[in-house]
Write an enzyme that holds these catalytic residues in place. Structure first.
Site, PDB file in Angstrom:
ATOM      1  N   LEU A 144      -0.545  -8.450  -2.923  1.00  0.00           N
ATOM      2  CA  LEU A 144       0.047  -7.122  -2.911  1.00  0.00           C
ATOM      3  C   LEU A 144       1.530  -7.141  -3.253  1.00  0.00           C
ATOM      4  O   LEU A 144       1.963  -6.558  -4.236  1.00  0.00           O
ATOM      5  CB  LEU A 144      -0.174  -6.453  -1.553  1.00  0.00           C
ATOM      6  CG  LEU A 144       0.291  -4.996  -1.439  1.00  0.00           C
ATOM      7  CD1 LEU A 144      -0.328  -4.120  -2.539  1.00  0.00           C
ATOM      8  CD2 LEU A 144      -0.009  -4.427  -0.067  1.00  0.00           C
ATOM      9  N   ASN A 182       1.896 -10.413   2.701  1.00  0.00           N
ATOM     10  CA  ASN A 182       3.067 -10.458   1.830  1.00  0.00           C
ATOM     11  C   ASN A 182       4.074 -11.499   2.291  1.00  0.00           C
ATOM     12  O   ASN A 182       4.333 -11.647   3.484  1.00  0.00           O
ATOM     13  CB  ASN A 182       3.714  -9.079   1.807  1.00  0.00           C
ATOM     14  CG  ASN A 182       2.686  -7.991   1.585  1.00  0.00           C
ATOM     15  OD1 ASN A 182       2.052  -7.938   0.547  1.00  0.00           O
ATOM     16  ND2 ASN A 182       2.498  -7.139   2.574  1.00  0.00           N
ATOM     17  N   ARG A 194       2.638  -1.920   8.046  1.00  0.00           N
ATOM     18  CA  ARG A 194       2.696  -1.474   6.662  1.00  0.00           C
ATOM     19  C   ARG A 194       1.882  -2.451   5.820  1.00  0.00           C
ATOM     20  O   ARG A 194       1.930  -3.661   6.051  1.00  0.00           O
ATOM     21  CB  ARG A 194       4.132  -1.470   6.125  1.00  0.00           C
ATOM     22  CG  ARG A 194       5.056  -0.434   6.713  1.00  0.00           C
ATOM     23  CD  ARG A 194       6.349  -0.411   5.909  1.00  0.00           C
ATOM     24  NE  ARG A 194       7.308   0.565   6.418  1.00  0.00           N
ATOM     25  CZ  ARG A 194       8.464   0.262   6.978  1.00  0.00           C
ATOM     26  NH1 ARG A 194       8.800  -1.012   7.144  1.00  0.00           N
ATOM     27  NH2 ARG A 194       9.286   1.195   7.386  1.00  0.00           N
ATOM     28  N   CYS A 195       1.200  -1.945   4.833  1.00  0.00           N
ATOM     29  CA  CYS A 195       0.465  -2.867   3.963  1.00  0.00           C
ATOM     30  C   CYS A 195       1.426  -3.776   3.206  1.00  0.00           C
ATOM     31  O   CYS A 195       1.054  -4.894   2.813  1.00  0.00           O
ATOM     32  CB  CYS A 195      -0.427  -2.099   3.004  1.00  0.00           C
ATOM     33  SG  CYS A 195       0.439  -0.936   1.933  1.00  0.00           S
ATOM     34  N   THR A 196       2.672  -3.323   3.014  1.00  0.00           N
ATOM     35  CA  THR A 196       3.662  -4.134   2.304  1.00  0.00           C
ATOM     36  C   THR A 196       4.637  -4.854   3.242  1.00  0.00           C
ATOM     37  O   THR A 196       5.632  -5.412   2.783  1.00  0.00           O
ATOM     38  CB  THR A 196       4.480  -3.251   1.339  1.00  0.00           C
ATOM     39  OG1 THR A 196       5.030  -2.153   2.067  1.00  0.00           O
ATOM     40  CG2 THR A 196       3.613  -2.727   0.201  1.00  0.00           C
TER      41      THR A 196
END
Length: 482
Positions: free
Chosen positions: A411, A253, A281-283
């Site tokens: 994402l 991101n 965190r994936c974000t």
């Protein structure tokens, strides 16, 4: 240390062969914080047998009653917040404030999907045939396997369990081996709220011991997975035709800071989004794209802000960034940093693991800033999943958008600007499932549809009303009444 039996086929049990898995504290690997059963393939079959029966019972339970049980589970989670948050810190490593917030958000998921029981459950359509009515209804798909990661070990299961159960499915939950304890807290809350026996089983154990039995059963209807792209591809190749698959995979991101941005706002937001939860965190913001006129000032101020972060165990009130989850993850992150420096990136801050007591016994990585990064470098393209921020400088809005979209992932993205025109253009041009202006790449609420594009995941969204679609099938019903 305590032994924690798992919820299997309607009862709390140890493994039949007496095997246990140790759960280690990432802040101090010498400490075993708990043990969970290491289940076998035979016990997976028991979970399926129970789920097959329970799915029929749960499906026939009225939507309002199902919703009431989910709402009661939300209340129980809030009542048990402190104990759950403490276990979350001890097995995963995030700070107590982060863990407490995760418990609250987990409760929100069950409250939200419990309340959806009072919204329309089907709708009518016109029909050209005489004396005929047509309705469209959604039904549960049956038995769902939910495979969840270690980074949000309570919230991610809730994101999946709440809509799956609200829709009337039975679920087999496979938590990450590193972080199974809080999944058992979640299961206990649901059982205590009145969830029928067998509707949920928690499959604790090593993936290599249980995955074939978990994914190969003929009764499996759907798999929802959050984790790495490699594992996601393996799951997709394993499933038999007809089993639906939802994946939430990697992210790389980016946040763009234009020359007209509020730099104070951007600085605080980027620092929190990149290094909160140790970047796991994936974000999380892992790429920073700076407009050249403000780049030097912003990097200098960011270095000062990052240097002020305090590493330490999550239960210490003074800690502002905890460890990564394991020794293996620590090595992976450090290897990424070393490869970036070898490729020509400039180390602005961090880049190492602490060697002094007491942090040397934990899985810590210093918050790291890398400048002079080029798009050809792996650090710009590969997901690191740790406290590492890669920085590039560009000339203007168009170049920033090109750098943002130059990724296999899609994402989340954000932009900082005072220009309304730039804001609207960015919302249109960012090729990501989540996009924000003057906000972080992270922080999406339970009623906001969530999911990425391209290699960040499948087309099925999580969260919000859209999150129910994966767990239901559509049936069109015609009735002639004369």
């Amino acid at each position: 240390m305590t032994d924690s039996p798992t919820l299997l086929a309607g009862s709390w049990r140890a493994a039949a062969d007496g095997r246990w898995l140790d759960v280690l504290n990432p802040a101090d690997q010498r400490e075993v914080v708990g043990r969970v059963p290491a289940l076998s393939a035979a016990e997976i079959a028991e979970a399926y047998d129970a789920a097959e029966t329970a799915a029929r019972v749960w499906r026939s339970t009225g939507a309002l009653e199902r919703g009431a049980i989910l709402s009661k589970a939300a209340q129980i989670l809030r009542e048990r917040r402190d104990a759950i948050a403490t276990d979350l810190v001890r097995e995963m490593g995030k700070t107590l404030a982060e863990a407490t917030g995760e418990v609250a958000k987990t409760a929100d998921f069950f409250e939200y999907y419990g309340a959806l029981a009072r919204t329309p459950q089907e709708y009518g359509l016109a029909d050209a045939r005489p004396d005929t009515t047509v309705s469209v209804r959604r039904e549960p798909v049956g038995i769902v396997v939910a495979i969840t990661p270690w980074n949000d070990p309570l919230l991610t299961p809730a994101r999946k369990l709440a809509p799956a159960l609200a829709a009337g499915n039975a679920v087999l939950l496979k938590p990450a081996t590193e972080t199974p304890l809080v999944s058992l807290h979640l299961a206990r809350a649901l059982v205590d709220a009145g969830l029928p026996p067998g509707t949920l089983s928690v499959i604790t154990g090593r993936g290599q011991d249980v995955s074939a039995a978990l994914l190969g059963d003929r009764r499996l209807a759907a798999v929802t997975f959050t984790g790495s792209n490699d594992v996601g591809r393996t799951i997709a190749a394993t499933l038999r035709p007809g089993v639906r698959l939802q994946t939430e995979l990697g992210g790389k991101n980016a946040t763009v800071v234009l020359g007209d941005a509020d730099l104070d706002l951007a600085l605080a937001t980027v620092c929190a989004a990149a290094f909160g939860q140790a970047g796991q965190r994936c974000t999380a913001t892992s790429r920073l794209i700076l407009d050249r006129p403000i780049a030097a000032e912003f990097i200098d101020r960011l270095r000062t802000a990052v240097a002020a972060l305090r590493l330490g165990p999550g239960l210490d009130p003074a800690t502002t960034m905890g460890p990564v989850v394991s020794r293996g993850q620590q090595k992976t992150v450090l290897d990424h940093i070393g490869a970036a420096v070898a490729a020509g990136a400039r180390l602005v801050h961090g880049g190492n693991a602490p060697t002094a007591e007491p942090l040397a016994h934990g899985c810590y990585v210093e918050p790291t800033l890398l400048a002079d990064v080029t798009p050809a470098m792996a650090i710009w393209r590969d997901e690191v999943f740790g406290p590492v921020l890669a920085i590039v400088e560009v000339d203007g809005f168009d170049a920033a958008c090109a750098a943002l979209n130059d990724s296999a992932f899609g994402l989340s993205a954000s932009l900082f600007t005072r220009s309304l025109a730039a804001a609207h253009r960015f919302l249109d041009r960012a090729d990501t499932g989540q996009v924000a202006v003057n906000l972080p790449t992270s922080g999406w609420d339970v009623h906001h549809p969530f999911g990425g594009f391209r290699e960040s995941g499948s087309a099925f969204k999580e969260q919000g009303v859209e999150g129910l679609a994966f767990y239901t099938r559509v049936k069109t019903c015609a009735l002639r009444f004369a």
